[in-house]
Design a protein around this motif. Structure first.
Motif, PDB file in Angstrom:
ATOM      1  N   ALA A   1      26.148  -5.763  20.079  1.00  0.00           N
ATOM      2  CA  ALA A   1      24.805  -5.331  20.448  1.00  0.00           C
ATOM      3  C   ALA A   1      24.682  -5.230  21.965  1.00  0.00           C
ATOM      4  O   ALA A   1      24.025  -4.338  22.493  1.00  0.00           O
ATOM      5  CB  ALA A   1      23.775  -6.324  19.905  1.00  0.00           C
ATOM      6  N   LEU A   2      25.321  -6.158  22.667  1.00  0.00           N
ATOM      7  CA  LEU A   2      25.201  -6.194  24.127  1.00  0.00           C
ATOM      8  C   LEU A   2      26.056  -5.131  24.796  1.00  0.00           C
ATOM      9  O   LEU A   2      25.612  -4.437  25.713  1.00  0.00           O
ATOM     10  CB  LEU A   2      25.607  -7.585  24.634  1.00  0.00           C
ATOM     11  N   VAL A   3      27.296  -5.012  24.324  1.00  0.00           N
ATOM     12  CA  VAL A   3      28.261  -4.164  25.021  1.00  0.00           C
ATOM     13  C   VAL A   3      28.079  -2.699  24.619  1.00  0.00           C
ATOM     14  O   VAL A   3      28.074  -2.380  23.431  1.00  0.00           O
ATOM     15  CB  VAL A   3      29.693  -4.628  24.688  1.00  0.00           C
TER      16      VAL A   3
ATOM     17  N   GLY B   1      27.309  -7.314  15.238  1.00  0.00           N
ATOM     18  CA  GLY B   1      27.359  -8.619  15.866  1.00  0.00           C
ATOM     19  C   GLY B   1      26.614  -8.656  17.187  1.00  0.00           C
ATOM     20  O   GLY B   1      26.223  -7.631  17.733  1.00  0.00           O
ATOM     21  N   ALA B   2      26.413  -9.890  17.674  1.00  0.00           N
ATOM     22  CA  ALA B   2      25.677 -10.081  18.911  1.00  0.00           C
ATOM     23  C   ALA B   2      26.415  -9.460  20.098  1.00  0.00           C
ATOM     24  O   ALA B   2      25.809  -8.877  20.991  1.00  0.00           O
ATOM     25  CB  ALA B   2      25.451 -11.569  19.147  1.00  0.00           C
ATOM     26  N   VAL B   3      27.732  -9.590  20.103  1.00  0.00           N
ATOM     27  CA  VAL B   3      28.502  -9.069  21.232  1.00  0.00           C
ATOM     28  C   VAL B   3      28.466  -7.546  21.244  1.00  0.00           C
ATOM     29  O   VAL B   3      28.265  -6.920  22.284  1.00  0.00           O
ATOM     30  CB  VAL B   3      29.955  -9.582  21.174  1.00  0.00           C
TER      31      VAL B   3
ATOM     32  N   PRO C   1      19.605 -10.873  19.911  1.00  0.00           N
ATOM     33  CA  PRO C   1      21.055 -10.875  19.672  1.00  0.00           C
ATOM     34  C   PRO C   1      21.851 -10.577  20.950  1.00  0.00           C
ATOM     35  O   PRO C   1      22.874 -11.210  21.213  1.00  0.00           O
ATOM     36  CB  PRO C   1      21.246  -9.755  18.647  1.00  0.00           C
ATOM     37  N   GLU C   2      21.364  -9.628  21.745  1.00  0.00           N
ATOM     38  CA  GLU C   2      22.080  -9.304  22.985  1.00  0.00           C
ATOM     39  C   GLU C   2      22.136 -10.512  23.914  1.00  0.00           C
ATOM     40  O   GLU C   2      23.174 -10.802  24.523  1.00  0.00           O
ATOM     41  CB  GLU C   2      21.374  -8.146  23.713  1.00  0.00           C
ATOM     42  N   LEU C   3      21.009 -11.242  23.996  1.00  0.00           N
ATOM     43  CA  LEU C   3      20.957 -12.401  24.882  1.00  0.00           C
ATOM     44  C   LEU C   3      21.943 -13.466  24.429  1.00  0.00           C
ATOM     45  O   LEU C   3      22.667 -14.052  25.234  1.00  0.00           O
ATOM     46  CB  LEU C   3      19.532 -12.968  24.917  1.00  0.00           C
ATOM     47  N   LEU C   4      22.015 -13.691  23.117  1.00  0.00           N
ATOM     48  CA  LEU C   4      22.963 -14.682  22.606  1.00  0.00           C
ATOM     49  C   LEU C   4      24.400 -14.213  22.843  1.00  0.00           C
ATOM     50  O   LEU C   4      25.269 -15.008  23.210  1.00  0.00           O
ATOM     51  CB  LEU C   4      22.723 -14.926  21.114  1.00  0.00           C
TER      52      LEU C   4
ATOM     53  N   MET D   1      20.767 -18.936  34.410  1.00  0.00           N
ATOM     54  CA  MET D   1      21.676 -18.876  33.265  1.00  0.00           C
ATOM     55  C   MET D   1      23.131 -18.838  33.744  1.00  0.00           C
ATOM     56  O   MET D   1      23.996 -19.481  33.150  1.00  0.00           O
ATOM     57  CB  MET D   1      21.350 -17.635  32.449  1.00  0.00           C
TER      58      MET D   1
ATOM     59  N   ALA E   1      18.442  -5.820  13.802  1.00  0.00           N
ATOM     60  CA  ALA E   1      19.569  -5.368  14.600  1.00  0.00           C
ATOM     61  C   ALA E   1      20.809  -5.345  13.718  1.00  0.00           C
ATOM     62  O   ALA E   1      20.959  -6.177  12.837  1.00  0.00           O
ATOM     63  CB  ALA E   1      19.775  -6.320  15.771  1.00  0.00           C
TER      64      ALA E   1
END
Lengths: 543, 308
Positions: free
Chosen positions: A292-294, A288-290, B154-157, A382, A285
């Protein structure tokens, strides 16, 4: 080492298992019992009404009118069995085929057992009772042969209902599972939806001419399809044409056999158990992780809990097969309903005003989010563990659905307005959509906390649990009705303001919708923080 | 059998400097043993709750404290008055047979399951009266709960970090490190739902660690984990405790508990049967012997199942 000889497995074991599961399902919380009782009352009412309807129609002295009534009603029932699970309710999968995978059962035994178990339930029994009315009427008119043919037709039709609904839902579930096919499926459903328009126009023109002849012609066609053949057969007996009756019964029987054959073949893949959608993406991936989500357009927004939940909800509406299926159904219904409503009134000018017609697809949003916490299941833990604020959570969820559905609703409003020659109605229609959709989200923000139920972990995205699927549909309907009642002021305003004042409906509707959403998420947020652990229990599948 | 109340006894030989330092920290924790009278559950709970000071902050020394926790499911008593203090800085193993009430107790202690009676405290903050503060200090790996598993690792974190209200930069940096340490960086865009059981445990643990909690509560962290991943998890947890964190975890794997833990409690039939430092509980015997004797297991005589 010795293996004990076993007796053959009989179909009635499956039926008994289903009844036992239904009874055990009732030993749960009070709401579940209430839902079941509600379903029972509704089913009883439908059964009694259906029985009388078929009896009276069957006894109608003018055979033409009787035939038309019986064939149309019967076809509607079969279509309802096939289409409603697909669009709204889901199929009852109390007996999940995957549970039988390890038992040494021949496919034939399993298919027969599953089918019998599927027929046992409120809809199955209600339909059987209603069809009994047609059998009694056939017996009265045609004597013993009439009763025999009527009975055969009714039994075959009931079999068709159960088998076809199973076959079709598992076919669509299989299609929706694979990512490549899902767009194709959505397109297919949309085409089906769009074709309802012309059919409506055709039926409409028939009604306008107000003569029996074309309707009778349509009924005669239906009587040669599996939908209506079972109901038309007794009329052939009365008319002393037993061969025709036999031919009609053969049509239904062939169709049942086809559906059963197909379904019993899909049973095997259903027994292989739950699979995840699609192939895993490989490769590292990036970013950053953020990030990746947004999703990309939101990356400049302030990174906080609201954005996180909004982003995750957006991802889930496209990644979770259950939500995806719900969304596709809602979109299809959202196209069909307003067109049907607008066309049904005919060309006399007495048709439903545009704002009312487009209010319906907005209301369907309530069906989607009525169990928004049930979709997530125990993953909700969660949120509980991170002490997410209830208001933030509900507002983020509502925003996500609005981002997805509002553009669609606007397009539907404009397209329907143009197609039905009412461009002046666009402004009030848009205002109505904003007001109604906001109210829907506000109502469900409160309701979904109290009526959440677990989703089964099944391969079939259309399956529902515990044999009370009908009652769950009531929960969704209750949300729709409450939202409709609360949004009434918007509808009234949209109906009253004409001409130059019409554009005023847009700001009024937006204001009303926003207010309803804020109030709903305010009340619901407190309830969510108070009831979080109870909500988690209610969405945890029972093992 | 009445649950043994937790009293601190000087450590037997083999205590290292770290243990002694911890002992000094915890000196104020020692409380006189309660009278040996056997009270009915309800009375016991009521008396215990009544005895608590009305303010939220109590028992400054215990990282996690359970006070007379009771859970009744439909008339069935699953947890029957659990009192437990997990000393700050301890590596605490919670043992018990299946159905003993381990998951139920831990769920009540972290705010996932509302207790029928009793209270729970995280570093003095009442989990049920002051959940926001308590949950800020807690990292939890629940058992039997799904994650938002249609996200990638990564998305989960990233999601976990945003839920915790952490700044994006910190989330990105820590997520990358955690993925690297747990060996999940290669999984890339694979959805968590497609992870293996061991990978799921590891990403769950990474989620629990992301906000650097003071107390870690792990339900069966080593279940379905291969030896390699187990070693990784073990190392990370040991380092976490050495750095001043507190870990309480439930497990069936007695060897692992014996190797890792400073403190042990045995839970059976919804009550604590034995609790103390590892050596206290062992009393010179092997942990397995003590466990079987305490829980009252049954040993096959060879007479049964003759048809096998």
């Amino acid at each position: 080492m010795a293996v004990t000889a076993t007796a053959p497995v009989r179909t009635r074991y499956f039926v008994r298992l289903k009844l036992r599961l239904l009874r055990n399902g009732l030993r749960g919380p009070g709401t579940r019992v209430f839902g079941f009782v509600l379903g029972l009352v509704f089913g009883f009412w439908m059964a009694a009404a259906g029985f009388l309807w078929f009896l009276l129609a069957g006894l109608e002295p003018r055979a033409d009118i009787g035939l038309v009534t019986v064939v149309f009603t019967g076809s509607a029932i079969v279509l309802g069995w096939v289409l409603l699970p697909l669009l709204f309710f889901g199929v009852d999968e109390t007996l999940d085929p995957a549970r039988f995978a390890l038992l040494p059962l021949p496919r034939r035994t399993l298919a027969r057992g599953m089918l019998a178990a599927a027929a046992v339930g409120i809809p199955g029994v209600a339909t059987a009772v209603a069809l009994a009315g047609a059998v009694v009427a056939a017996g009265t008119r045609g004597g013993v042969p009439g009763a025999a043919v009527g009975l055969a037709g009714a039994v075959l039709t009931l079999l068709l209902c159960v088998a076809a609904s199973r076959a079709l839902t598992s076919a669509f579930a299989a299609l929706l599972r694979s990512r490549r096919a899902r767009d194709l499926t959505a397109l297919l459903l949309a085409v089906v939806a769009a074709s309802v328009g012309p059919i409506q126009l055709f039926a409409n023109s028939l009604a306008v001419h107000a003569s029996l002849a074309p309707v009778l012609r349509a009924a005669r066609v239906l009587a040669w399809t599996p939908l209506g053949a079972g109901f038309a057969a007794p009329y052939d007996i009365v008319a002393h044409r037993p061969l025709l009756a036999a031919a009609r019964l053969a049509i239904v029987a062939a169709c049942v056999a086809g559906a059963l054959w197909w379904w019993s073949h899909t049973l095997e893949s259903a027994m292989l158990g739950a699979s995840s959608g699609g192939r895993p993406g490989r490769g590292p991936a990036r970013g950053g992780a953020v990030d990746a989500l947004v999703p990309r357009p939101l990356r400049n927004a302030r990174a906080d809990t609201f954005l996180g939940i909004l982003a995750r909800e957006l991802r889930y509406w496209s990644r979770d097969p259950r939500r995806r299926a719900g969304l596709i159904s809602a979109v299809v219904a959202g196209i069909i309903v307003p067109i049907a409503l607008r066309v049904a009134g005919g060309t006399h000018g007495a048709r439903l005003p545009l704002p009312f017609a487009v209010a319906f697809p907005a209301l369907i949003g309530a069906v989607l989010v009525a169990n928004q916490f049930g979709y997530d299941g125990t993953a909700y833990s969660m949120h509980l563990l991170t002490a997410v604020r209830g208001r933030t959570e509900l507002r983020a969820r509502a925003t996500a659905l609005a981002v997805i559905l509002l553009p669609f609703l606007v397009v539907v409003a404009v397209v329907v307005a143009v197609l039905t020659h009412d461009p002046a109605g666009i402004a009030p229609a848009l205002g109505t959509i904003a007001g109604v959709f906001g109210t829907v989200l506000g109502v469900e923000s409160v309701l979904s906390i109290f009526v959440a139920y677990p989703m089964p972990e099944s391969r079939n995205v259309f399956s529902v649990n515990t044999g009370t699927g009908g009652a769950k549909a009531f929960v969704a309907m209750a949300g729709v009705l409450m939202a409709a009642a609360l949004a009434a002021p918007v509808l009234v305003v949209a109906g009253l303001l004409h001409g130059l004042l019409a554009p005023l409906v847009i700001p009024l509707g937006i204001g009303y919708g926003l207010a309803a959403l804020l109030v709903g998420t305010y009340i619901g947020g407190d309830a969510l923080e108070r009831r979080g652990p109870e909500l988690l229990v209610s969405v945890t599948p029972r093992r | 059998m009445r649950p043994q109340s937790w009293t601190l006894v000087p450590l037997a030989g083999g205590a290292n400097v770290q243990d002694l330092a911890r002992l000094a920290d915890l000196a104020d924790l020692a409380r006189p043993a309660r009278p040996a009278k056997i009270w009915p559950v309800a009375d016991r709970a009521a008396a215990c709750v009544a005895a608590l000071p009305s303010m939220t902050v109590i028992d400054g020394g215990a990282a996690l404290a359970m006070r007379s926790l009771v859970k009744v499911f439909d008339g069935l008593v699953a947890v029957d008055g659990v009192d437990l203090d997990v000393p700050a800085g301890s590596f605490f193993g919670l043992l018990g047979p299946n159905g003993a009430g381990k998951t139920t107790s831990l769920s009540m202690a972290v705010g996932l399951l509302r207790p029928t009676r009793g209270r729970a405290f995280v570093l003095g903050h009442d989990v049920w009266a002051d959940p926001v503060q308590a949950k800020r200090l807690l990292g939890v790996l629940p058992d039997g709960m799904r994650m938002f598993d249609r996200l990638t690792g990564p998305e989960l974190l990233g999601y976990q970090g945003l839920l915790r209200g952490m700044p994006a930069g910190v989330i990105d940096q820590r997520a990358a490190e955690l993925l690297d340490v747990f060996g999940l960086a290669d999984a890339g865009r694979t959805l968590v739902v497609d992870y293996s059981a061991g990978m799921k445990k590891k990403i769950g643990l990474a989620c629990a660690l992301l906000h650097a909690p003071r107390v870690l509560v792990l339900d069966e962290p080593f279940e379905a984990v291969d030896p390699l991943s187990a070693a990784t998890i073990r190392d990370i947890l040991s380092r976490y405790v050495a750095g001043g964190g507190t870990v309480i975890f439930s497990s069936h794997v007695l060897e692992l508990v014996e190797r890792l833990c400073t403190h042990v409690a045995i839970l059976a039939d919804g009550t604590i049967k034995a609790v103390g430092t590892l050596d206290e509980v062992r009393g010179g015997r092997g942990l397995e012997d003590v466990f079987v004797a305490t829980v009252g297991g049954r040993v096959a005589t060879g007479e049964e199942l003759s048809w096998l």
